[in-house]
Design a protein around this motif. Structure first.
Motif, PDB file in Angstrom:
ATOM      1  N   PRO A  35     -15.309  11.449 -23.349  1.00  0.00           N
ATOM      2  CA  PRO A  35     -15.705  10.040 -23.457  1.00  0.00           C
ATOM      3  C   PRO A  35     -14.592   9.062 -23.070  1.00  0.00           C
ATOM      4  CG  PRO A  35     -16.467  11.246 -25.375  1.00  0.00           C
ATOM      5  CD  PRO A  35     -15.596  12.189 -24.586  1.00  0.00           C
ATOM      6  N   PHE A  36     -13.344   9.377 -23.431  1.00  0.00           N
ATOM      7  CA  PHE A  36     -12.227   8.499 -23.068  1.00  0.00           C
ATOM      8  C   PHE A  36     -12.066   8.455 -21.558  1.00  0.00           C
ATOM      9  CE2 PHE A  36     -11.259  10.110 -27.324  1.00  0.00           C
ATOM     10  CZ  PHE A  36     -11.077   8.925 -28.012  1.00  0.00           C
ATOM     11  N   ILE A  37     -12.125   9.633 -20.941  1.00  0.00           N
ATOM     12  CA  ILE A  37     -11.927   9.723 -19.495  1.00  0.00           C
ATOM     13  C   ILE A  37     -13.042   8.982 -18.769  1.00  0.00           C
ATOM     14  CG2 ILE A  37     -11.739  11.329 -17.539  1.00  0.00           C
ATOM     15  CD1 ILE A  37     -10.617  13.398 -19.614  1.00  0.00           C
ATOM     16  N   LYS A  38     -14.291   9.213 -19.214  1.00  0.00           N
ATOM     17  CA  LYS A  38     -15.443   8.532 -18.593  1.00  0.00           C
ATOM     18  C   LYS A  38     -15.330   7.020 -18.716  1.00  0.00           C
ATOM     19  CE  LYS A  38     -19.337  11.665 -18.352  1.00  0.00           C
ATOM     20  NZ  LYS A  38     -20.673  11.968 -18.889  1.00  0.00           N
ATOM     21  N   SER A  39     -14.863   6.536 -19.864  1.00  0.00           N
ATOM     22  CA  SER A  39     -14.773   5.088 -20.096  1.00  0.00           C
ATOM     23  C   SER A  39     -13.467   4.505 -19.577  1.00  0.00           C
ATOM     24  CB  SER A  39     -14.876   4.776 -21.585  1.00  0.00           C
ATOM     25  OG  SER A  39     -15.970   5.411 -22.156  1.00  0.00           O
ATOM     26  N   LYS A  40     -12.660   5.345 -18.914  1.00  0.00           N
ATOM     27  CA  LYS A  40     -11.366   4.902 -18.393  1.00  0.00           C
ATOM     28  C   LYS A  40     -10.464   4.321 -19.481  1.00  0.00           C
ATOM     29  CE  LYS A  40     -12.156   4.487 -13.447  1.00  0.00           C
ATOM     30  NZ  LYS A  40     -13.425   5.208 -13.406  1.00  0.00           N
TER      31      LYS A  40
END
Lengths: 338, 338
Positions: free
Chosen positions: B138-143
């Motif tokens: 989720p962190f990576i997807k949301s930058k």
């Protein structure tokens, strides 16, 4: 930044109403488990995030507890924090942790930042040199629960969590006297702080109870940093009567003193008996092993966490409570044995 | 709870417009210093608090950095955190700190809670047994910037901050070989974690470079808790060839092993030479003093804090950076000297 996923996106993807999505995510009883599972699965897949900021604005609660401690990298403080974090985490609270670095000025800034962050409650252990407490007034005025831990100060509606430092000081000193010590010096941190002042008070009481004379020369105040061991040695060597007992109010500093004393050919415990404080892991690893007072930092952290959360939730009203005291214990090891 | 003080209350008290209050509190250039001072004084007096929740909702920023570490009460982790906190605090960021307690399941929950808290960035040091990394997606997807520290894993767009653990393992082992050790055992934590696996790799490389034979029997994996020293002793005693070198991948555990070895009448360094890892304070306090690898936890914390804040602010783009490596250093003390 990527486009934020909303409940409308989820509704479109799953071909249901936004209301169904919202109720599913809030675990509303009107929605079937099957639908809820589908919604949660899709929400995770697309990276949907609750707009916590909107929830916070609505509830005016942050589910966050602020913490101010003197230093993160002390064994006692890190175990205390570990206890607080465990309880807070399990209860769904976030912990915002800040260090005063033993400076009142930094402590003031931290208090202001935390107050403005909208924390629900605050736990504080005071800096070495704090002597004005106005920076805690906003919390008290706003009825934001404040609990002092370990290094405490008496303020209205702010309970304290401590051990009986007077009794602990008494126990350590009385033990040294029973082991035959005639001239016992206390090596202490800043006497503005209750933890040190109370232990020294206990030392004096033990002397009195044993009909020993007290002299202010027997108290040596220091920041208890490793570099200050030479000051301690210089002080001891220059005493008129030979020193045969040391009560050092922190194990880590006691361990450094033992190292220096051994270099100077002091025999411990034959020439000089030593009791530390805290029961740090170091106390069983030095040679000789160090007698000490067990100070349950982790348990204090658990208790502080439980107390503050119950107070936030209104389960208990600790604001009328003055002080909660934990048990301590004298642990006798090689450094003070006959 | 008492009535909340608003800018309207302040305006009424000071007999100026709410706009003047708002501009004063935001340090607007159109307002005189005298007026600003008056407003700030009154705001403090009445306990006025910025409605941070409304500001957060507007900006969708929380000025908060999340941290997940294995345990708060380890010396290395507490110094690392002390460094991160210093930088974050000075830059006006709050730090939400959580412990995985060496459990992947807890790490997952912490990641979820932090994600939903709306943190601006996250720093992670992995649990002992983490082997699935989906909870970071989720962190990576949301930058949302994510940096791994110390115990790291390679994920897209997530830089790592480490020391060269392979080289450090090499240096320690090569030193023991140069001191004449013929049969060196490595005592390691869980080999799933890069820090341990890399140090063991360095150990193997040093053996090879010195034309020593490697055997899997020479690697002993443990949780490195004090209670496990007896397992280490049992293992060493039952080796066919006598063990004359130990490379123990954490100083605190090495200190406990030394204590047990001395009880069993091993002479250190004469019979058995030992090198630890981390340069914990304990390493200069044990007898004999412990040779070790200096691992700059505090500096790693400073660097991690600076890196993540610069990334939040867009000053640097570290997402293309793979790894930042800090310097380590072999420190030779009594436990491995001839």
């Amino acid at each position: 930044m990527e486009k934020k996923i909303t409940i409308y996106d989820l509704a479109k993807e799953l071909n249901v109403s936004p209301g169904t999505i919202s109720r599913s995510l809030n675990n509303h009883p009107s929605i079937s488990k099957k639908t809820k599972d589908k919604v949660v699965l899709k929400a995770n897949e697309l990276g949907y995030k609750v707009n916590k900021f909107a929830v916070n604005l609505r509830t005016q609660k942050s589910n966050t507890i602020g913490v101010i401690i003197p230093k993160l990298d002390s064994y006692f403080m890190s175990t205390l924090l570990a206890g607080v974090e465990k309880v807070a985490n399990e209860a769904g609270y976030n912990l915002i942790i800040s260090q005063s670095l033993e400076s009142m000025e930094k402590e003031k800034l931290n208090a202001k930042t935390l107050y403005n962050s909208g924390i629900d409650a605050i736990l504080v252990s005071l800096a070495f040199n704090t002597e004005n407490y106005d920076h805690f007034t906003p919390f008290i005025k706003s009825k934001i629960p404040l609990i002092f831990m370990d290094r405490v100060h008496v303020l209205p509606n702010c309970p304290t969590i401590v051990i009986d430092n007077v009794q602990a000081g008494y126990d350590a000193t009385d033990h040294l006297i029973q082991q035959g010590c005639k001239n016992i010096i206390v090596i202490t941190g800043n006497l503005k702080r209750n933890v040190y002042a109370d232990r020294v008070l206990g030392y004096k009481k033990a002397l009195k109870a044993n009909k020993y004379k007290f002299s202010t020369d027997c108290i040596f105040e220091t920041t208890m940093e490793p570099k200050n061991t030479s000051d301690v040695l210089g002080y001891i060597k220059n005493m008129d009567e030979p020193v045969d007992g040391l009560f050092i109010l922190a194990d880590s500093f006691a361990a450094h003193c033992i190292k220096e004393l051994k270099k100077e050919n002091y025999n411990i415990p034959e020439d000089l008996k030593i009791v530390g404080f805290n029961n740090d892991p170091i106390s069983v690893l030095v040679t000789p092993t160090l007698s000490t007072i067990e100070y349950p930092g982790y348990n204090m952290g658990l208790l502080a966490g439980e107390s503050i959360i119950n107070q936030i939730k209104g389960n208990i009203n600790l604001q009328e409570t003055n002080a909660i005291s934990l048990r301590h214990k004298l642990i006798v090891r090689e450094s003070s044995r006959n």
